[in-house]
Design a protein around this motif. Structure first.
Motif, PDB file in Angstrom:
ATOM      1  N   PRO A  61      69.051 -24.737   5.288  1.00 20.74           N
ATOM      2  CA  PRO A  61      69.682 -23.556   4.700  1.00 20.74           C
ATOM      3  C   PRO A  61      70.845 -23.897   3.766  1.00 20.74           C
ATOM      4  CG  PRO A  61      70.260 -23.736   7.009  1.00 20.74           C
ATOM      5  CD  PRO A  61      69.236 -24.801   6.728  1.00 20.74           C
ATOM      6  N   GLN A  62      71.311 -25.153   3.798  1.00 20.52           N
ATOM      7  CA  GLN A  62      72.408 -25.557   2.930  1.00 20.52           C
ATOM      8  C   GLN A  62      71.947 -26.053   1.558  1.00 20.52           C
ATOM      9  OE1 GLN A  62      75.536 -24.903   3.840  1.00 20.52           O
ATOM     10  NE2 GLN A  62      74.573 -24.024   5.646  1.00 20.52           N
ATOM     11  N   LYS A  63      70.627 -26.190   1.384  1.00 22.56           N
ATOM     12  CA  LYS A  63      70.105 -26.629   0.080  1.00 22.56           C
ATOM     13  C   LYS A  63      70.491 -25.590  -0.975  1.00 22.56           C
ATOM     14  CE  LYS A  63      67.450 -30.273   0.987  1.00 22.56           C
ATOM     15  NZ  LYS A  63      67.541 -31.544   0.345  1.00 22.56           N
ATOM     16  N   GLU A  64      70.922 -26.086  -2.121  1.00 20.84           N
ATOM     17  CA  GLU A  64      71.403 -25.201  -3.181  1.00 20.84           C
ATOM     18  C   GLU A  64      70.326 -24.214  -3.644  1.00 20.84           C
ATOM     19  OE1 GLU A  64      73.130 -25.507  -7.696  1.00 20.84           O
ATOM     20  OE2 GLU A  64      73.402 -27.224  -6.372  1.00 20.84           O
ATOM     21  N   TRP A  65      69.092 -24.705  -3.799  1.00 20.78           N
ATOM     22  CA  TRP A  65      68.035 -23.812  -4.283  1.00 20.78           C
ATOM     23  C   TRP A  65      67.762 -22.675  -3.316  1.00 20.78           C
ATOM     24  CZ3 TRP A  65      63.614 -22.647  -1.700  1.00 20.78           C
ATOM     25  CH2 TRP A  65      63.187 -23.533  -0.707  1.00 20.78           C
ATOM     26  N   THR A 125      69.855  -4.942  -1.876  1.00 20.91           N
ATOM     27  CA  THR A 125      70.956  -3.989  -1.855  1.00 20.91           C
ATOM     28  C   THR A 125      70.926  -3.055  -3.058  1.00 20.91           C
ATOM     29  OG1 THR A 125      72.414  -5.599  -2.919  1.00 20.91           O
ATOM     30  CG2 THR A 125      72.522  -5.447  -0.511  1.00 20.91           C
ATOM     31  N   SER A 126      70.275  -3.461  -4.135  1.00 24.66           N
ATOM     32  CA  SER A 126      70.217  -2.612  -5.324  1.00 24.66           C
ATOM     33  C   SER A 126      69.060  -1.618  -5.283  1.00 24.66           C
ATOM     34  CB  SER A 126      70.114  -3.472  -6.591  1.00 24.66           C
ATOM     35  OG  SER A 126      68.885  -4.173  -6.603  1.00 24.66           O
ATOM     36  N   THR A 127      68.165  -1.750  -4.312  1.00 21.27           N
ATOM     37  CA  THR A 127      67.033  -0.812  -4.238  1.00 21.27           C
ATOM     38  C   THR A 127      67.269   0.260  -3.215  1.00 21.27           C
ATOM     39  OG1 THR A 127      65.858  -2.257  -2.685  1.00 21.27           O
ATOM     40  CG2 THR A 127      65.297  -2.413  -5.019  1.00 21.27           C
ATOM     41  N   ARG A 150      68.290 -16.963  -1.555  1.00 21.86           N
ATOM     42  CA  ARG A 150      68.774 -15.988  -0.583  1.00 21.86           C
ATOM     43  C   ARG A 150      69.709 -14.973  -1.253  1.00 21.86           C
ATOM     44  NH1 ARG A 150      70.926 -17.979   5.026  1.00 21.86           N
ATOM     45  NH2 ARG A 150      69.092 -17.023   5.896  1.00 21.86           N
ATOM     46  N   GLN A 151      70.601 -15.453  -2.106  1.00 16.87           N
ATOM     47  CA  GLN A 151      71.503 -14.538  -2.805  1.00 16.87           C
ATOM     48  C   GLN A 151      70.713 -13.579  -3.693  1.00 16.87           C
ATOM     49  OE1 GLN A 151      74.207 -17.175  -4.821  1.00 16.87           O
ATOM     50  NE2 GLN A 151      75.576 -17.332  -3.066  1.00 16.87           N
ATOM     51  N   GLN A 152      69.703 -14.088  -4.356  1.00 16.80           N
ATOM     52  CA  GLN A 152      68.864 -13.255  -5.213  1.00 16.80           C
ATOM     53  C   GLN A 152      68.161 -12.185  -4.388  1.00 16.80           C
ATOM     54  OE1 GLN A 152      65.680 -15.378  -7.085  1.00 16.80           O
ATOM     55  NE2 GLN A 152      65.151 -13.693  -8.447  1.00 16.80           N
ATOM     56  N   GLN A 153      67.639 -12.575  -3.216  1.00 16.69           N
ATOM     57  CA  GLN A 153      66.948 -11.622  -2.351  1.00 16.69           C
ATOM     58  C   GLN A 153      67.907 -10.552  -1.817  1.00 16.69           C
ATOM     59  OE1 GLN A 153      63.535 -11.518  -1.827  1.00 16.69           O
ATOM     60  NE2 GLN A 153      63.709 -12.952  -3.498  1.00 16.69           N
ATOM     61  N   GLU A 154      69.096 -10.979  -1.455  1.00 15.79           N
ATOM     62  CA  GLU A 154      70.086 -10.029  -0.925  1.00 15.79           C
ATOM     63  C   GLU A 154      70.543  -9.056  -2.006  1.00 15.79           C
ATOM     64  OE1 GLU A 154      73.076 -12.533   0.806  1.00 15.79           O
ATOM     65  OE2 GLU A 154      71.866 -12.915   2.596  1.00 15.79           O
ATOM     66  N   LYS A 179      61.214 -30.622  -1.087  1.00 15.68           N
ATOM     67  CA  LYS A 179      61.080 -30.101  -2.445  1.00 15.68           C
ATOM     68  C   LYS A 179      61.485 -28.635  -2.509  1.00 15.68           C
ATOM     69  CE  LYS A 179      57.261 -33.097  -3.785  1.00 15.68           C
ATOM     70  NZ  LYS A 179      55.893 -33.140  -4.282  1.00 15.68           N
ATOM     71  N   LYS A 180      61.885 -28.224  -3.699  1.00 12.94           N
ATOM     72  CA  LYS A 180      62.198 -26.822  -3.938  1.00 12.94           C
ATOM     73  C   LYS A 180      60.893 -26.022  -3.924  1.00 12.94           C
ATOM     74  CE  LYS A 180      63.980 -23.672  -7.400  1.00 12.94           C
ATOM     75  NZ  LYS A 180      64.533 -23.501  -8.738  1.00 12.94           N
ATOM     76  N   ILE A 181      60.927 -24.907  -3.238  1.00 12.06           N
ATOM     77  CA  ILE A 181      59.763 -24.013  -3.199  1.00 12.06           C
ATOM     78  C   ILE A 181      59.990 -22.924  -4.245  1.00 12.06           C
ATOM     79  CG2 ILE A 181      58.419 -22.414  -1.802  1.00 12.06           C
ATOM     80  CD1 ILE A 181      59.411 -23.940   0.679  1.00 12.06           C
ATOM     81  N   PRO A 182      59.058 -22.735  -5.161  1.00 10.17           N
ATOM     82  CA  PRO A 182      59.218 -21.665  -6.153  1.00 10.17           C
ATOM     83  C   PRO A 182      59.329 -20.295  -5.469  1.00 10.17           C
ATOM     84  CG  PRO A 182      57.441 -23.143  -6.784  1.00 10.17           C
ATOM     85  CD  PRO A 182      57.848 -23.517  -5.392  1.00 10.17           C
ATOM     86  N   ALA A 183      60.255 -19.496  -5.932  1.00  9.96           N
ATOM     87  CA  ALA A 183      60.535 -18.194  -5.312  1.00  9.96           C
ATOM     88  C   ALA A 183      59.312 -17.297  -5.250  1.00  9.96           C
ATOM     89  CB  ALA A 183      61.665 -17.498  -6.066  1.00  9.96           C
TER      90      ALA A 183
END
Length: 96
Positions: A77-81, A94-96, A86-90, A41-45
């Protein structure tokens, strides 16, 4: 009597050495993920505290996800969610 004491001491040392080797073996391979450890299952962020890729010696490529309450799950790690997470975290780091 000396032979008995020496034999007993040797057996004790061997038992201690074997136990210490077994503990390091378990801790070394305790970071791998096996088929029954994966969550589908998808884990909520907002519930994810951290994540870490499994080492290269593991037979399955996976990510260990730690939840806020301390539970750990394995994720493909290949699951879309997860890739989106991961992209959101990266991008956040990088913006902080």
């Amino acid at each position: 009597m000396k032979v008995f004491s020496l034999t007993l001491l040797t057996l004790l040392l061997v038992a201690l050495w074997t136990r210490s080797q077994g503990m390091s073996f378990r801790s070394h391979y305790g970071t791998c993920c096996y088929k029954e450890m994966f969550i589908q299952k998808k884990i909520p962020a907002f519930l994810i505290k951290s994540f870490q890729e499994t080492p290269s010696h593991c037979s399955r490529k996976a990510v260990r996800v730690e939840m806020l309450k301390g539970k750990k799950f394995c994720v493909d790690p290949q699951k879309e969610w997860f890739q989106q997470y991961r992209q959101q975290q990266e991008s956040t780091s990088t913006s902080t």
